[in-house]
Scaffold this motif. Structure first.
Motif, PDB file in Angstrom:
ATOM      1  N   LEU A   1       0.816  -1.218   0.000  1.00  0.00           N
ATOM      2  CA  LEU A   1       0.000   0.000   0.000  1.00  0.00           C
ATOM      3  C   LEU A   1       0.854   1.274   0.000  1.00  0.00           C
ATOM      4  O   LEU A   1       0.321   2.371   0.152  1.00  0.00           O
ATOM      5  CB  LEU A   1      -0.969  -0.003   1.182  1.00  0.00           C
ATOM      6  CG  LEU A   1      -2.099  -1.018   1.049  1.00  0.00           C
ATOM      7  CD1 LEU A   1      -2.977  -1.033   2.295  1.00  0.00           C
ATOM      8  CD2 LEU A   1      -2.947  -0.749  -0.192  1.00  0.00           C
ATOM      9  N   ILE A   2       2.154   1.114  -0.176  1.00  0.00           N
ATOM     10  CA  ILE A   2       3.021   2.273  -0.351  1.00  0.00           C
ATOM     11  C   ILE A   2       3.300   2.372  -1.850  1.00  0.00           C
ATOM     12  O   ILE A   2       3.952   1.512  -2.440  1.00  0.00           O
ATOM     13  CB  ILE A   2       4.341   2.154   0.444  1.00  0.00           C
ATOM     14  CG1 ILE A   2       4.069   1.823   1.914  1.00  0.00           C
ATOM     15  CG2 ILE A   2       5.165   3.432   0.280  1.00  0.00           C
ATOM     16  CD1 ILE A   2       3.198   2.834   2.659  1.00  0.00           C
ATOM     17  N   ALA A   3       2.779   3.418  -2.449  1.00  0.00           N
ATOM     18  CA  ALA A   3       2.909   3.608  -3.897  1.00  0.00           C
ATOM     19  C   ALA A   3       4.332   4.040  -4.253  1.00  0.00           C
ATOM     20  O   ALA A   3       5.057   4.550  -3.403  1.00  0.00           O
ATOM     21  CB  ALA A   3       1.905   4.664  -4.358  1.00  0.00           C
ATOM     22  N   PRO A   4       4.723   3.862  -5.495  1.00  0.00           N
ATOM     23  CA  PRO A   4       6.060   4.269  -5.923  1.00  0.00           C
ATOM     24  C   PRO A   4       6.359   5.748  -5.663  1.00  0.00           C
ATOM     25  O   PRO A   4       7.502   6.112  -5.401  1.00  0.00           O
ATOM     26  CB  PRO A   4       6.064   3.978  -7.423  1.00  0.00           C
ATOM     27  CG  PRO A   4       5.076   2.873  -7.577  1.00  0.00           C
ATOM     28  CD  PRO A   4       4.006   3.162  -6.564  1.00  0.00           C
ATOM     29  N   CYS A   5       5.339   6.595  -5.695  1.00  0.00           N
ATOM     30  CA  CYS A   5       5.522   8.030  -5.472  1.00  0.00           C
ATOM     31  C   CYS A   5       5.682   8.366  -3.995  1.00  0.00           C
ATOM     32  O   CYS A   5       5.950   9.509  -3.647  1.00  0.00           O
ATOM     33  CB  CYS A   5       4.350   8.807  -6.048  1.00  0.00           C
ATOM     34  SG  CYS A   5       2.777   8.502  -5.207  1.00  0.00           S
ATOM     35  N   GLY A   6       5.494   7.376  -3.112  1.00  0.00           N
ATOM     36  CA  GLY A   6       5.608   7.628  -1.682  1.00  0.00           C
ATOM     37  C   GLY A   6       4.271   7.811  -0.989  1.00  0.00           C
ATOM     38  O   GLY A   6       4.212   7.970   0.226  1.00  0.00           O
TER      39      GLY A   6
ATOM     40  N   ILE B   1      -0.520  -0.318  -6.290  1.00  0.00           N
ATOM     41  CA  ILE B   1       0.102  -1.630  -6.486  1.00  0.00           C
ATOM     42  C   ILE B   1      -0.960  -2.743  -6.490  1.00  0.00           C
ATOM     43  O   ILE B   1      -0.980  -3.557  -7.416  1.00  0.00           O
ATOM     44  CB  ILE B   1       1.191  -1.897  -5.421  1.00  0.00           C
ATOM     45  CG1 ILE B   1       2.275  -0.811  -5.458  1.00  0.00           C
ATOM     46  CG2 ILE B   1       1.792  -3.290  -5.572  1.00  0.00           C
ATOM     47  CD1 ILE B   1       3.091  -0.726  -6.697  1.00  0.00           C
ATOM     48  N   PRO B   2      -1.879  -2.773  -5.510  1.00  0.00           N
ATOM     49  CA  PRO B   2      -2.885  -3.850  -5.518  1.00  0.00           C
ATOM     50  C   PRO B   2      -3.789  -3.855  -6.753  1.00  0.00           C
ATOM     51  O   PRO B   2      -4.280  -4.902  -7.150  1.00  0.00           O
ATOM     52  CB  PRO B   2      -3.704  -3.599  -4.253  1.00  0.00           C
ATOM     53  CG  PRO B   2      -2.773  -2.891  -3.344  1.00  0.00           C
ATOM     54  CD  PRO B   2      -1.945  -2.013  -4.255  1.00  0.00           C
ATOM     55  N   ARG B   3      -4.009  -2.717  -7.369  1.00  0.00           N
ATOM     56  CA  ARG B   3      -4.883  -2.727  -8.549  1.00  0.00           C
ATOM     57  C   ARG B   3      -4.118  -2.949  -9.844  1.00  0.00           C
ATOM     58  O   ARG B   3      -4.673  -2.844 -10.924  1.00  0.00           O
ATOM     59  CB  ARG B   3      -5.741  -1.479  -8.602  1.00  0.00           C
ATOM     60  CG  ARG B   3      -5.082  -0.220  -9.019  1.00  0.00           C
ATOM     61  CD  ARG B   3      -6.140   0.850  -8.984  1.00  0.00           C
ATOM     62  NE  ARG B   3      -5.733   2.091  -9.565  1.00  0.00           N
ATOM     63  CZ  ARG B   3      -6.408   3.192  -9.416  1.00  0.00           C
ATOM     64  NH1 ARG B   3      -7.519   3.193  -8.703  1.00  0.00           N
ATOM     65  NH2 ARG B   3      -6.012   4.298  -9.962  1.00  0.00           N
ATOM     66  N   GLY B   4      -2.822  -3.251  -9.714  1.00  0.00           N
ATOM     67  CA  GLY B   4      -2.042  -3.622 -10.877  1.00  0.00           C
ATOM     68  C   GLY B   4      -1.458  -2.469 -11.665  1.00  0.00           C
ATOM     69  O   GLY B   4      -0.963  -2.648 -12.771  1.00  0.00           O
TER      70      GLY B   4
END
Length: 156
Positions: A10-15, A45-48
């Motif tokens: 649940l931590i996105a690449p953008c932070g 991330i979880p939604r692909g």
């Protein structure tokens, strides 16, 4: 009282910490059943999607060649700086700071500090970064003002 456990995915690449997002929290607790009409989101991330905000403009993210933006030589890019400014100003969160902490201390330490920082003092569930409310304890506040954002005295 138990502090909630943060999930790495649940931590996105953008932070962005998606577990603090109003759209994720509304989905997690299925608050449409309680009369809230908000878009649901399981997180980038979880939604692909490697990154909902930048995946369309960043080849590294679009193709999944980096997990976090700090891995890019252009970090922080102009788009990330703009998003970060909006979140620092309105929502008490900095994606760039999040990424720097992850880069320096690792994801496990970041998740632990985020859980401590964003836990509701009453129930231990996560506080929403978009409005400063615990959607378990403060739902009535949100019901009375569906566009509620952080208390004025907290934003100054």
């Amino acid at each position: 009282m138990e502090v909630f456990v943060m999930e790495e995915n649940l931590i996105a690449p953008c932070g962005m910490n998606c577990s603090l997002c109003v759209h994720y929290q509304m989905m997690k607790d299925d608050l449409k059943k309680q009369g809230f009409n908000r878009k649901y989101c399981p997180g980038c991330i979880p939604r692909g999607e490697n990154c909902t905000h930048f995946g369309d403009a960043c080849e590294l993210l679009k193709n999944g060649r980096v997990r976090f933006c700090y891995e890019c030589t252009a970090f922080p890019c102009k788009r990330l700086k703009g998003l970060d400014k909006r979140y620092r100003t309105k929502y008490h969160m900095s994606m760039i700071e999040n990424l720097k902490v992850i880069q320096k201390n690792g994801i496990a330490a970041f998740l632990k500090s985020e859980a401590e920082r964003w836990s509701c003092p009453k129930c231990g569930n996560p506080i929403c970064c978009h409005n400063g409310l615990c959607l378990h304890c403060d739902l009535e506040t949100l019901r009375k003002n569906k566009r509620y954002r952080w208390n004025e005295e907290e934003t100054n």
